[in-house]
Each structure stands twice: as C-alpha cells, then as structure tokens.
Design a protein around this motif. Structure first.
Motif, PDB file in Angstrom:
ATOM      1  N   THR A  56      60.474 -18.912  11.739  1.00  0.00           N
ATOM      2  CA  THR A  56      61.873 -18.906  11.337  1.00  0.00           C
ATOM      3  C   THR A  56      62.782 -19.003  12.554  1.00  0.00           C
ATOM      4  O   THR A  56      62.695 -18.185  13.464  1.00  0.00           O
ATOM      5  CB  THR A  56      62.223 -17.606  10.575  1.00  0.00           C
ATOM      6  OG1 THR A  56      61.372 -17.490   9.441  1.00  0.00           O
ATOM      7  CG2 THR A  56      63.657 -17.597  10.113  1.00  0.00           C
ATOM      8  N   ASP A  57      63.655 -20.019  12.564  1.00  0.00           N
ATOM      9  CA  ASP A  57      64.735 -20.078  13.548  1.00  0.00           C
ATOM     10  C   ASP A  57      65.896 -19.280  12.998  1.00  0.00           C
ATOM     11  O   ASP A  57      66.028 -19.105  11.780  1.00  0.00           O
ATOM     12  CB  ASP A  57      65.194 -21.524  13.778  1.00  0.00           C
ATOM     13  CG  ASP A  57      64.150 -22.377  14.493  1.00  0.00           C
ATOM     14  OD1 ASP A  57      63.392 -21.839  15.317  1.00  0.00           O
ATOM     15  OD2 ASP A  57      64.128 -23.592  14.228  1.00  0.00           O
ATOM     16  N   GLN A  58      66.783 -18.817  13.893  1.00  0.00           N
ATOM     17  CA  GLN A  58      67.906 -18.007  13.452  1.00  0.00           C
ATOM     18  C   GLN A  58      69.164 -18.387  14.233  1.00  0.00           C
ATOM     19  O   GLN A  58      69.122 -18.606  15.443  1.00  0.00           O
ATOM     20  CB  GLN A  58      67.584 -16.523  13.665  1.00  0.00           C
ATOM     21  CG  GLN A  58      68.556 -15.578  13.042  1.00  0.00           C
ATOM     22  CD  GLN A  58      68.097 -14.127  13.189  1.00  0.00           C
ATOM     23  OE1 GLN A  58      67.253 -13.786  13.990  1.00  0.00           O
ATOM     24  NE2 GLN A  58      68.692 -13.248  12.403  1.00  0.00           N
ATOM     25  N   GLN A  90      71.688 -18.628  19.161  1.00  0.00           N
ATOM     26  CA  GLN A  90      70.606 -19.369  18.526  1.00  0.00           C
ATOM     27  C   GLN A  90      69.283 -18.794  19.026  1.00  0.00           C
ATOM     28  O   GLN A  90      69.053 -18.713  20.234  1.00  0.00           O
ATOM     29  CB  GLN A  90      70.675 -20.867  18.851  1.00  0.00           C
ATOM     30  CG  GLN A  90      71.867 -21.565  18.222  1.00  0.00           C
ATOM     31  CD  GLN A  90      73.174 -21.315  18.956  1.00  0.00           C
ATOM     32  OE1 GLN A  90      73.267 -21.505  20.154  1.00  0.00           O
ATOM     33  NE2 GLN A  90      74.186 -20.872  18.234  1.00  0.00           N
ATOM     34  N   PRO A  92      65.284 -19.320  18.757  1.00  0.00           N
ATOM     35  CA  PRO A  92      64.161 -20.131  18.296  1.00  0.00           C
ATOM     36  C   PRO A  92      63.044 -19.269  17.714  1.00  0.00           C
ATOM     37  O   PRO A  92      62.868 -18.104  18.094  1.00  0.00           O
ATOM     38  CB  PRO A  92      63.675 -20.829  19.575  1.00  0.00           C
ATOM     39  CG  PRO A  92      64.773 -20.681  20.568  1.00  0.00           C
ATOM     40  CD  PRO A  92      65.485 -19.413  20.199  1.00  0.00           C
ATOM     41  N   GLU A  93      62.291 -19.842  16.827  1.00  0.00           N
ATOM     42  CA  GLU A  93      61.128 -19.187  16.231  1.00  0.00           C
ATOM     43  C   GLU A  93      60.241 -18.617  17.343  1.00  0.00           C
ATOM     44  O   GLU A  93      60.057 -19.233  18.377  1.00  0.00           O
ATOM     45  CB  GLU A  93      60.367 -20.236  15.400  1.00  0.00           C
ATOM     46  CG  GLU A  93      59.102 -19.746  14.761  1.00  0.00           C
ATOM     47  CD  GLU A  93      57.870 -19.835  15.651  1.00  0.00           C
ATOM     48  OE1 GLU A  93      56.965 -19.003  15.459  1.00  0.00           O
ATOM     49  OE2 GLU A  93      57.809 -20.707  16.527  1.00  0.00           O
ATOM     50  N   TYR A 113      69.132 -18.056   8.539  1.00  0.00           N
ATOM     51  CA  TYR A 113      67.691 -18.169   8.771  1.00  0.00           C
ATOM     52  C   TYR A 113      67.210 -19.495   8.206  1.00  0.00           C
ATOM     53  O   TYR A 113      67.588 -19.881   7.108  1.00  0.00           O
ATOM     54  CB  TYR A 113      66.929 -17.060   8.035  1.00  0.00           C
ATOM     55  CG  TYR A 113      67.244 -15.665   8.486  1.00  0.00           C
ATOM     56  CD1 TYR A 113      66.480 -15.046   9.467  1.00  0.00           C
ATOM     57  CD2 TYR A 113      68.292 -14.956   7.910  1.00  0.00           C
ATOM     58  CE1 TYR A 113      66.757 -13.745   9.860  1.00  0.00           C
ATOM     59  CE2 TYR A 113      68.578 -13.659   8.300  1.00  0.00           C
ATOM     60  CZ  TYR A 113      67.813 -13.063   9.273  1.00  0.00           C
ATOM     61  OH  TYR A 113      68.089 -11.779   9.657  1.00  0.00           O
TER      62      TYR A 113
END
Length: 156
Positions: A56-58, A90, A92-93, A113
């Motif tokens: 999951t990126d956020q 930002q 990253p996963e 998400y």
C-alpha cells in the motif's frame, strides 16, 4: 460535516472542511476498489504511530497544525521532515513512517491509501481504539476491493 462512506459509489464532499472538522483519530470517508480516503486528527504531542504498509502506498495532506513526518526504510533509519498546513507526505509501500504533532492544536490531515487499507466506513475516536480494532480483525478492507499481494501486484 457528516461524511458517510458510500464506497464504491461516486462520492463528492468538501475534503478540507471535513478534515478540519474531524475530531476522530481516524474516520474512513470513502472506500473504492483501488483507493481509500481517511480523515485523521492527532492531538498535540501525539503521533500516528510508527508503522509500515506492505502493498500500500500512502498520501497524506496536512490541513491544520504542524508536525514532523518521519520516513525511512527501517524503524531505526528514519529521516525527519517538518510539515504544516498545506504540506503533503508521500509514503511508498514498505517504508516505515510516522507523523508527530509538534504544535499546540490538533493536527488535522487526510490520508489516501492505494490500494484500500482499512474497513469501509470505520470510525475510531482514538489511536487505542484503532489498535484494538486492528488486533481484533475489525479493521480489514472489504472483500470487494482489489486484492494486492505484498509485491503490489493485483491478484486474479
């Protein structure tokens, strides 16, 4: 402002007003198949809590207050960034991250998400309630969201 997670149906609302008015630690505002929007409020001196998301990126955006974002490849290898109203973060996963409120008012932000990470519509008044829900399995994404493996690839 009353926000109701009607995902995965189309949704329109004033995200800045909703974010600033939200007093819950976390409130899921919308859940889609590939993306989720949550509103967060962190009290002065408190943090989101050091965490890492696999697959999951956020994206986080500050709409009120100031703080310190901590991001890095390991729990003991974090870079710090001062953030305030209008700033975005930002993550990253697979990156460890935390956001600490260093101001004297609630730090209000929203998080996006991709893919979906939390239960549809869940509202958690405190960080303790959020942790309790996670441990009890009550904060899982709905079955209809796109399933992504830990490498970030959509499952068939």
């Amino acid at each position: 402002m009353d926000i109701h997670d009607n995902g995965p149906k189309p949704n329109v609302f004033d995200i800045e007003t909703a974010t600033v008015e939200n007093s819950n630690y976390r409130a899921v505002a919308w859940t889609g198949k590939h993306l989720q929007v949550t509103l967060m409020s962190i009290e002065p001196g408190k943090t989101i809590g050091l965490e890492v998301h696999k697959g999951t990126d956020q994206f986080l955006r500050i709409d009120q207050g100031k703080g310190v974002a901590k991001i890095g490849p390991a729990e003991d290898d974090l870079q710090e960034y001062e953030v305030e109203d209008g700033w975005s973060i930002q993550v990253p996963e697979g990156m460890w991250h935390d956001v600490e409120n260093t101001g004297d008012e609630p730090l209000r932000l929203y998080a996006i998400y991709a893919p979906t990470h939390h239960a549809k519509g869940i509202v958690q008044a405190t960080a303790e309630k959020a942790e309790e829900d996670e441990e009890a399995g009550r904060d899982e994404p709905p079955k209809w969201v796109a399933e992504v493996d830990t490498k970030g690839e959509e499952k068939a």
